[in-house]
Design a protein around this motif. Structure first.
Motif, short mmCIF file in Angstrom:
data_model
loop_
_atom_site.label_atom_id
_atom_site.label_comp_id
_atom_site.label_asym_id
_atom_site.label_seq_id
_atom_site.Cartn_x
_atom_site.Cartn_y
_atom_site.Cartn_z
N ILE A 283 0.84 -1.21 0.00
CA ILE A 283 0.00 0.00 0.00
C ILE A 283 0.87 1.25 0.00
N ALA A 284 1.94 1.24 0.79
CA ALA A 284 2.82 2.42 0.86
C ALA A 284 3.47 2.70 -0.49
N VAL A 285 3.93 1.68 -1.18
CA VAL A 285 4.59 1.87 -2.48
C VAL A 285 3.58 2.36 -3.52
N LEU A 286 2.41 1.76 -3.58
CA LEU A 286 1.40 2.19 -4.56
C LEU A 286 0.95 3.62 -4.30
N ALA A 287 0.70 3.95 -3.03
CA ALA A 287 0.30 5.32 -2.69
C ALA A 287 1.42 6.30 -2.98
N SER A 288 2.66 5.91 -2.72
CA SER A 288 3.79 6.80 -2.97
C SER A 288 4.01 7.03 -4.46
N LEU A 289 3.76 6.01 -5.28
CA LEU A 289 3.85 6.19 -6.73
C LEU A 289 2.89 7.28 -7.21
N ALA A 290 1.66 7.23 -6.73
CA ALA A 290 0.67 8.24 -7.13
C ALA A 290 1.04 9.60 -6.57
N ASN B 71 5.53 15.65 -8.66
CA ASN B 71 6.51 15.91 -9.72
C ASN B 71 6.01 16.93 -10.73
N LYS B 72 4.71 17.22 -10.69
CA LYS B 72 4.13 18.21 -11.58
C LYS B 72 4.30 19.62 -10.99
N ALA B 73 4.31 20.61 -11.87
CA ALA B 73 4.40 22.00 -11.43
C ALA B 73 3.01 22.54 -11.13
N PHE B 74 2.82 23.04 -9.92
CA PHE B 74 1.55 23.66 -9.54
C PHE B 74 1.82 24.64 -8.41
N VAL C 195 3.21 6.61 8.06
CA VAL C 195 4.57 7.02 8.45
C VAL C 195 5.62 6.55 7.44
N SER C 196 5.24 5.61 6.55
CA SER C 196 6.19 5.13 5.53
C SER C 196 6.14 5.97 4.26
N LEU C 197 5.08 6.76 4.09
CA LEU C 197 4.90 7.52 2.85
C LEU C 197 6.03 8.51 2.55
N PRO C 198 6.50 9.30 3.53
CA PRO C 198 7.52 10.31 3.19
C PRO C 198 8.78 9.71 2.57
N LYS D 38 5.37 11.44 -26.42
CA LYS D 38 4.20 12.27 -26.64
C LYS D 38 4.02 12.57 -28.13
N MET D 39 5.13 12.83 -28.81
CA MET D 39 5.09 13.10 -30.25
C MET D 39 4.63 11.87 -31.03
N ASP D 40 4.97 10.68 -30.51
CA ASP D 40 4.57 9.44 -31.18
C ASP D 40 3.12 9.07 -30.89
N GLY D 41 2.45 9.87 -30.09
CA GLY D 41 1.04 9.62 -29.83
C GLY D 41 0.77 8.69 -28.66
N ALA D 42 1.78 8.38 -27.86
CA ALA D 42 1.56 7.51 -26.70
C ALA D 42 0.77 8.25 -25.63
N GLY D 43 -0.23 7.59 -25.07
CA GLY D 43 -1.04 8.19 -24.01
C GLY D 43 -0.29 8.22 -22.69
N ARG D 44 -0.91 8.86 -21.68
CA ARG D 44 -0.24 9.01 -20.38
C ARG D 44 0.00 7.66 -19.71
N ILE D 45 -1.00 6.81 -19.74
CA ILE D 45 -0.86 5.51 -19.07
C ILE D 45 0.23 4.67 -19.75
N ARG D 46 0.19 4.65 -21.09
CA ARG D 46 1.20 3.87 -21.81
C ARG D 46 2.59 4.43 -21.59
N THR D 47 2.73 5.74 -21.59
CA THR D 47 4.02 6.38 -21.34
C THR D 47 4.54 6.04 -19.95
N TYR D 48 3.63 6.08 -18.98
CA TYR D 48 4.03 5.81 -17.61
C TYR D 48 4.49 4.36 -17.45
N VAL D 49 3.72 3.43 -18.03
CA VAL D 49 4.03 2.01 -17.88
C VAL D 49 5.26 1.61 -18.68
N ALA D 50 5.39 2.12 -19.90
CA ALA D 50 6.45 1.68 -20.79
C ALA D 50 7.76 2.44 -20.60
#
Length: 322
Positions: free
Chosen positions: A111-118, A124-127, A197-200, A222-234
């Motif tokens: 759970i900690a690894v999956l939550a930390s990935l998200a 990592n995004k600018a906001f 407590v493991s998330l940080p 992105k130029m090749d037309g790969a979507g976000r999910i495919r880019t993330y996984v591949a």
């Protein structure tokens, strides 16, 4: 034509009593390595002393105590061989304790690894305010684990706990419930606290991995037309292999050896229905004063961790380059 006496080849090696050039070079290299080792001792010496004092010496004492008969007052009455291990294996709740330990480690780390990935992908995004949010993520790491657990523990109290009151107010439960008085619910809440407590650490480790993903590769995808999910996984996930491997390995070790959360959340529950290996070791020492049996269980836990880490390193190869 006969060969002139002046043209007779000069024998080398053993024939002349002098060592061959290869032997000389090998001896010189060995001497150089020995000199380098002695030169490095002032720098690595403190680390070696620390490793011996903190890891090796306690492990040797633990193994030694596991084969002794130690009285309630701490007096060593002599060797008993493997009787302490036989006592452990004859202990009926041990199977449930081991299964619960596996569930504890697997659930918290997964759970900690999956939550930390998200969370890392989001951070990592600018906001606006990203730095503030990143600093806020460190709070569970900066705060004491005992303090965090106590806040949740008293928040779950049946009639005075603010968490219980909140759950009633939003109609998730009809009436206040004694979460910390039930083995299953207390264990589930402990998993939630351990994930929190493991998330940080896990999030920042993955963030460091995200910083190494080449921006031009993402742009090309992105130029090749790969979507976000495919880019993330591949593309992104393979680049995170090293960071994820280290994060998972350290979390496995930390969670397996974790005591404060479970001790506080499940310590008041009678019996062994909420115990893991670490809480059982604590009970043997604190409540029953069986240092010898506790040492035997510690040796078993130590071997389990070594086997898990060895298998993980063999399969995953965290230090291997892509």
């Amino acid at each position: 034509m006969t060969q002139s006496i002046h043209e007779t080849p000069v024998p080398t090696g053993a024939a002349t009593g002098r060592p061959r050039a290869g032997v000389v070079r090998a001896r010189a290299a060995a001497g150089t390595r020995l000199t380098d080792l002695f030169s490095a001792l002032p720098w690595i010496g403190p680390a070696l002393i620390l490793i011996f004092g903190v890891v090796l010496f306690p492990a040797v004492v633990m193994i030694y105590n596991s084969t002794r008969d130690i009285s309630l007052s701490g007096v060593d009455k002599g060797s008993v061989g493997f009787e302490n291990y036989e006592t452990l294996f004859a202990f009926a709740p041990l199977g449930g304790i081991m299964v619960r330990t596996v569930i504890w480690v697997f659930a918290v780390v997964t759970i900690a690894v999956l939550a930390s990935l998200a969370l890392a992908q989001f951070l990592n995004k600018a906001f606006p305010g990203r730095q503030i949010v990143r600093m806020a993520v460190l709070i569970p790491w900066a705060a004491s684990v005992v303090m965090t657990t106590l806040v949740v523990y008293y928040g779950l109290e049946g009639y005075i706990g603010i968490i219980n009151k909140f759950l009633v107010d939003i109609n998730l439960i009809d009436a206040p419930y004694g979460w910390t008085k039930n083995a299953t619910s207390a264990f589930v809440w402990s998993i939630g606290i351990a994930v929190f407590v493991s998330l940080p650490f896990t999030t920042y480790t993955i963030l460091a991995g995200l910083a190494t993903v080449p921006a031009d590769v993402l742009e090309a995808a992105k130029m090749d037309g790969a979507g976000r999910i495919r880019t993330y996984v591949a593309i992104v996930l393979p680049q995170l292999r090293g960071a994820l491997s280290v994060a998972v390995l350290i979390n496995i070790i930390n969670v397996f050896n974790s005591l404060p959360i479970l001790k506080i959340m499940t310590g008041s529950i009678p019996g062994y229905d909420a115990d893991t290996v670490m809480t059982m070791i604590f009970k043997y020492i604190q409540n029953e004063h069986k240092i010898d049996v506790a040492s035997a269980l510690s040796v078993i836990a130590f071997l389990i961790v070594i086997v898990i880490v060895a298998i993980y390193v063999k399969l995953v190869k965290p230090m291997k380059e892509l």
